[in-house]
Write an enzyme that holds these catalytic residues in place. Structure first.
Site, PDB file in Angstrom:
ATOM      1  N   PRO A   2      -8.668  -7.789  -1.248  1.00 14.35           N
ATOM      2  CA  PRO A   2      -8.375  -8.293  -2.577  1.00 14.35           C
ATOM      3  C   PRO A   2      -7.008  -7.936  -3.109  1.00 14.35           C
ATOM      4  O   PRO A   2      -6.651  -6.763  -3.208  1.00 14.35           O
ATOM      5  CB  PRO A   2      -9.447  -7.636  -3.446  1.00 14.35           C
ATOM      6  N   GLU A   3      -6.262  -8.937  -3.450  1.00 17.88           N
ATOM      7  CA  GLU A   3      -5.167  -8.781  -4.400  1.00 17.88           C
ATOM      8  C   GLU A   3      -5.619  -9.550  -5.637  1.00 17.88           C
ATOM      9  O   GLU A   3      -6.769  -9.970  -5.718  1.00 17.88           O
ATOM     10  CB  GLU A   3      -3.850  -9.314  -3.819  1.00 17.88           C
TER      11      GLU A   3
END
Length: 270
Positions: A2-3
């Site tokens: 996740p960004e």
DNA sequence: CTGGTCACCTGGAAGC
DNA sequence: TGCTTCCAGGTGACCA
């Protein structure tokens, strides 16, 4: 995975299914995440109605009337909706049960977090010192120019500093600098106003493109098992060391900055 | 304050 | 095949 885009995609996927639903049970199989899952989390949550889901930086904030459940996905976390009682995979650490469906946290590396914040949540130490949201109107070239004065560190590392701007991780920092034509090693303080005027829209476009690409696989991302986080996303430079630049046909190179890999095109980025 | 390094944890890929 | 080494999308603690 996740960004910011992945966290936002998760938020958008969960919100319509969970808003207004009441927590019926909490199952913690592994409490040892980045921080221990609070022992009293079930007491806090069970019986409460989820009012909404917000995002700040890479944190997901699940709003309840008398507190906020903060979730972070770390490097390897994901949140999926599953039928309550669905068979467990390895590293399925927590279920937040909403009647017939459960929100399941899966996180092999356990760098993620689940914490209960009492109001005002924005005063919590994890949230109090965060920088500007990159997709907000507050993130302007003028703002970045001011924020980088006096910073001798490389612009790539400053872009990833969450006290400056949040949500830009290792992939999208490289991608944004490529779009802006800026060498990732450039000392931040030496970025001209004109270069900031290129970099800020480059960051926004990079994140928006990832959001648009992820959005097309949203159903899989949230609902199915083990789905890819990206829908055929094409990177300009990330993880492309030695391969031809998609713009100039030069060769993409990599280097290490602060123990992280950086990818860039020496011809396109100066 | 800043910047640099390390640790946390597991698993997959590459090297021998 | 099996063992070792390196690397991974984050971020806080610690040091000079």
């Amino acid at each position: 995975m996740p960004e910011l885009p992945e966290v936002e995609i998760t938020r958008r996927g969960l919100l319509p299914d969970l808003a207004g639903k009441r927590v019926s049970a909490l199952v913690v199989r592994q409490a040892r995440l980045r921080y221990p899952v609070p022992p009293d989390l079930a007491q806090r949550m069970v019986g409460r109605v989820l009012a909404g889901v917000e995002r700040r930086a890479k944190y997901l904030l699940f709003d309840f009337v008398d507190g906020v459940l903060l979730a972070h996905l770390g490097m390897s976390g994901s949140l999926r909706l599953v039928p309550t009682g669905a068979p467990l995979d390895k590293h399925d650490h927590v279920d937040i049960v909403f009647g017939s469906r459960a929100l399941r946290l899966h996180d092999p590396r356990r760098f993620g977090a689940l914490l209960w914040l009492t109001p005002p949540a924005q005063h919590h130490p994890l949230l109090a010192h965060l920088g500007v949201e990159p997709l907000s109107e507050a993130f302007t070239p003028q703002w970045l120019h001011r924020a980088t004065r006096g910073r001798s560190a490389a612009i790539k590392q400053v872009l990833m500093d969450s006290r400056v701007v949040v949500g830009v991780g290792n992939i999208y920092a490289s991608e944004s600098l490529f779009r802006a034509g800026i060498d990732p090693r450039t000392p931040a303080r030496r970025l001209s106003a004109a270069r900031c005027a290129r970099l800020v829209p480059a960051v926004k476009q990079t994140l928006e493109a990832a959001l648009a690409a992820g959005g097309s696989s949203l159903r899989d991302f949230v609902h199915s098992d083990g789905s890819p986080g990206y829908f055929q996303q094409q990177y300009y430079v990330y993880d492309r060391d030695g391969q031809p630049c998609r713009k100039c046909a030069g060769t993409v190179r990599s280097l290490r900055q602060g123990n992280r890999s950086t990818f860039y095109c020496p011809r396109c980025q100066r």
